[in-house]
Design a protein around this motif. Sequence first.
Motif, PDB file in Angstrom:
ATOM      1  N   VAL A 105       0.973  -1.246   0.027  1.00  0.00           N
ATOM      2  CA  VAL A 105       0.082   0.095   0.011  1.00  0.00           C
ATOM      3  C   VAL A 105       0.721   1.179   0.090  1.00  0.00           C
ATOM      4  O   VAL A 105       1.826   1.486   0.776  1.00  0.00           O
ATOM      5  N   LYS A 106       0.493   2.167  -0.856  1.00  0.00           N
ATOM      6  CA  LYS A 106       1.542   3.432  -1.108  1.00  0.00           C
ATOM      7  C   LYS A 106       0.877   4.532  -0.393  1.00  0.00           C
ATOM      8  O   LYS A 106      -0.451   4.355  -0.045  1.00  0.00           O
ATOM      9  N   THR A 107       1.641   5.341  -0.085  1.00  0.00           N
ATOM     10  CA  THR A 107       1.227   6.670   0.850  1.00  0.00           C
ATOM     11  C   THR A 107       0.232   7.489  -0.314  1.00  0.00           C
ATOM     12  O   THR A 107       0.146   7.150  -1.406  1.00  0.00           O
ATOM     13  N   GLU A 165       0.447  10.284  -1.139  1.00  0.00           N
ATOM     14  CA  GLU A 165       1.138  11.203  -2.054  1.00  0.00           C
ATOM     15  C   GLU A 165       1.187  10.615  -3.269  1.00  0.00           C
ATOM     16  O   GLU A 165       1.399  11.196  -4.486  1.00  0.00           O
ATOM     17  N   LEU A 166       1.412   9.192  -3.424  1.00  0.00           N
ATOM     18  CA  LEU A 166       1.723   8.345  -4.896  1.00  0.00           C
ATOM     19  C   LEU A 166       0.471   8.143  -5.094  1.00  0.00           C
ATOM     20  O   LEU A 166       0.275   7.792  -6.339  1.00  0.00           O
ATOM     21  N   SER A 167      -0.665   7.387  -4.433  1.00  0.00           N
ATOM     22  CA  SER A 167      -1.593   6.500  -4.894  1.00  0.00           C
ATOM     23  C   SER A 167      -2.863   7.511  -4.754  1.00  0.00           C
ATOM     24  O   SER A 167      -3.689   7.109  -5.630  1.00  0.00           O
ATOM     25  N   GLY A 168      -2.983   8.502  -3.939  1.00  0.00           N
ATOM     26  CA  GLY A 168      -4.210   9.270  -3.670  1.00  0.00           C
ATOM     27  C   GLY A 168      -5.281   8.370  -2.863  1.00  0.00           C
ATOM     28  O   GLY A 168      -6.726   9.020  -2.972  1.00  0.00           O
ATOM     29  N   LYS A 169      -4.996   7.523  -2.396  1.00  0.00           N
ATOM     30  CA  LYS A 169      -5.937   6.640  -1.568  1.00  0.00           C
ATOM     31  C   LYS A 169      -5.360   6.865   0.021  1.00  0.00           C
ATOM     32  O   LYS A 169      -4.374   7.002   0.434  1.00  0.00           O
ATOM     33  N   LEU A 170      -6.703   6.910   0.699  1.00  0.00           N
ATOM     34  CA  LEU A 170      -6.488   6.852   2.104  1.00  0.00           C
ATOM     35  C   LEU A 170      -7.035   5.544   2.817  1.00  0.00           C
ATOM     36  O   LEU A 170      -7.848   5.206   2.721  1.00  0.00           O
ATOM     37  N   THR A 171      -5.847   4.861   3.115  1.00  0.00           N
ATOM     38  CA  THR A 171      -6.311   3.481   3.619  1.00  0.00           C
ATOM     39  C   THR A 171      -6.192   3.194   5.065  1.00  0.00           C
ATOM     40  O   THR A 171      -7.072   2.674   5.674  1.00  0.00           O
ATOM     41  N   PRO A 190       0.777  13.818   3.560  1.00  0.00           N
ATOM     42  CA  PRO A 190       0.272  14.632   2.420  1.00  0.00           C
ATOM     43  C   PRO A 190      -0.316  13.967   1.526  1.00  0.00           C
ATOM     44  O   PRO A 190      -0.284  12.752   1.307  1.00  0.00           O
ATOM     45  N   GLY A 191      -1.084  14.778   0.884  1.00  0.00           N
ATOM     46  CA  GLY A 191      -2.110  14.451  -0.258  1.00  0.00           C
ATOM     47  C   GLY A 191      -1.556  14.046  -1.573  1.00  0.00           C
ATOM     48  O   GLY A 191      -0.259  14.125  -1.759  1.00  0.00           O
ATOM     49  N   SER A 192      -2.102  13.609  -2.338  1.00  0.00           N
ATOM     50  CA  SER A 192      -1.784  13.375  -3.671  1.00  0.00           C
ATOM     51  C   SER A 192      -1.113  14.498  -4.720  1.00  0.00           C
ATOM     52  O   SER A 192      -1.458  15.699  -4.266  1.00  0.00           O
ATOM     53  N   ARG A 193      -0.018  14.282  -5.257  1.00  0.00           N
ATOM     54  CA  ARG A 193       0.634  15.299  -6.024  1.00  0.00           C
ATOM     55  C   ARG A 193      -0.027  15.771  -7.333  1.00  0.00           C
ATOM     56  O   ARG A 193      -0.117  16.928  -7.859  1.00  0.00           O
ATOM     57  N   ASP A 194      -0.897  14.826  -7.789  1.00  0.00           N
ATOM     58  CA  ASP A 194      -1.446  15.013  -9.168  1.00  0.00           C
ATOM     59  C   ASP A 194      -2.803  15.394  -8.926  1.00  0.00           C
ATOM     60  O   ASP A 194      -3.007  16.393  -9.764  1.00  0.00           O
ATOM     61  N   THR A 195      -3.678  14.979  -8.179  1.00  0.00           N
ATOM     62  CA  THR A 195      -5.112  15.730  -8.018  1.00  0.00           C
ATOM     63  C   THR A 195      -5.391  15.957  -6.549  1.00  0.00           C
ATOM     64  O   THR A 195      -4.927  15.483  -5.604  1.00  0.00           O
ATOM     65  N   GLN A 234       4.819  11.488   8.152  1.00  0.00           N
ATOM     66  CA  GLN A 234       4.906  10.449   9.193  1.00  0.00           C
ATOM     67  C   GLN A 234       4.296   9.089   8.776  1.00  0.00           C
ATOM     68  O   GLN A 234       3.193   8.826   7.956  1.00  0.00           O
ATOM     69  N   THR A 235       4.978   8.215   9.318  1.00  0.00           N
ATOM     70  CA  THR A 235       4.686   6.819   8.758  1.00  0.00           C
ATOM     71  C   THR A 235       4.170   5.904  10.018  1.00  0.00           C
ATOM     72  O   THR A 235       3.481   4.872   9.518  1.00  0.00           O
ATOM     73  N   GLU A 236       4.165   6.364  11.075  1.00  0.00           N
ATOM     74  CA  GLU A 236       3.219   5.575  12.105  1.00  0.00           C
ATOM     75  C   GLU A 236       3.049   6.687  13.289  1.00  0.00           C
ATOM     76  O   GLU A 236       3.598   7.308  13.564  1.00  0.00           O
ATOM     77  N   PHE A 237       2.069   6.137  14.283  1.00  0.00           N
ATOM     78  CA  PHE A 237       1.930   6.773  15.373  1.00  0.00           C
ATOM     79  C   PHE A 237       2.815   6.547  16.489  1.00  0.00           C
ATOM     80  O   PHE A 237       3.039   5.103  16.727  1.00  0.00           O
ATOM     81  N   VAL A 238       3.399   7.413  16.991  1.00  0.00           N
ATOM     82  CA  VAL A 238       4.419   7.348  18.130  1.00  0.00           C
ATOM     83  C   VAL A 238       3.825   7.125  19.446  1.00  0.00           C
ATOM     84  O   VAL A 238       2.939   8.213  19.601  1.00  0.00           O
TER      85      VAL A 238
END
Length: 402
Positions: free
Chosen positions: A99-101, A103-109, A117-122, A275-279
């Motif tokens: 599963v990509k972030t 920024e790359l996929s535009g999906k919130l998983t 950060p949100g998608s770069r494209d849309t 951020q990659t995970e909750f601390v």
Amino acid sequence: MSFRSILHDMKEELGSISRKGFDVKLGHGFRSKSQRVVQDNFVVIDAFKQSCWANMPPELLRDVLMRIETSESTWPPRRNVVACAGVCRSWRETTKEIVKTPELSGKLTFPISVKQPGSRDTLIQCYIKRHRGSQTYYLFLGLSSASYDDGKFLLAAKKCRRPTCTDYIISMNPEYVSKGSSAYIGKLRSNFLGTKFTIYDTQPSNAGAKMTRSRSTRLVGSKQIAPRAPAGNYHVAHIAYELNVLGSRGPRKMQCVMDTIPASAIEPGGLAPTQTEFVNNNVDSFPSISFFRSKSIRVDNCQSEAIPIRKEGMLCLRNKAPRWHEQLQCWCLNFNGRVTVASVKNFQLVASREDGSEHESVILQFGKVGKDVFTMDYQYPISAFQAFAICLSSFDTKIACE
């Protein structure tokens, strides 16, 4: 075999394990925990090791999960991807790699996606529902062009009025919005006039993030009053609305300085903190302070800090200037059909350069489409949490701005 059949078999397998006496818990944050059972010969057996799904060959597992992730691209079917991450540790690690972030996929998983950060494209399309009676606001991921459809819940906020300021508590739990909840992730605080706001995050976005103490960080000895409350507040952004002292005609003018995002993030190849995970906050790592405080100190805590016009090297967002429509006799902005009701709350934010010029691409737009329904569209380099907090500032009453 179809993917739905595979998921059905997984559920049956986990159900059979549970019936044999094993307690399987899949919690919020996609963690799995299996109790170990000691047999008569004192051999400890992991419940998931008996499952054929945990022993699946890595190559086959990766191929299956990649197909599921690709096919289930929208919610609610995308919950199958989240379910796969909760089967066992090997499934979880493989799913996190696939599963990509946003920024790359535009999906919130996953839950951490609202901090990335949100998608770069849309623009990622969301909408906010306001409940006037309870003073709560709910952010949903828009699944279609119809803004009234029930989408995927993302965040909730509750307005708390104080004598000298207003707080908006932001949580990932729609039913219990409180600082004492483990789902509390940040807040928005205003000054008395509602013209200046500060966004706080409970998690540091980078190694150099500075923590600001508040009443929620009071400690007695080495123990925190509210054990589940975060141990500190980290500055995310400062928002300022221009005072309209002359009462001139025109929309609100706002500026947002992002403390955690460099100005270079909007340039080609620029990067924003992700951020990659909750601390988990360590209470013992913070020094103890006095429990009792004077009234003057408590009042000062509610005062919004001085907001700089611009911070060196930090991203600065400004509202896009609307144009006056002579025929309609109103100020207009092009929201591409996402906003249908005229309101002083509507705005579009674009990045501002140091020379005063503006980027053309809209980073955040917010507007009214119903009595208590508002659209919120955002993109890189800000996150859903940051965009939601900025939009909440538009809801607050501004005595000297209009």
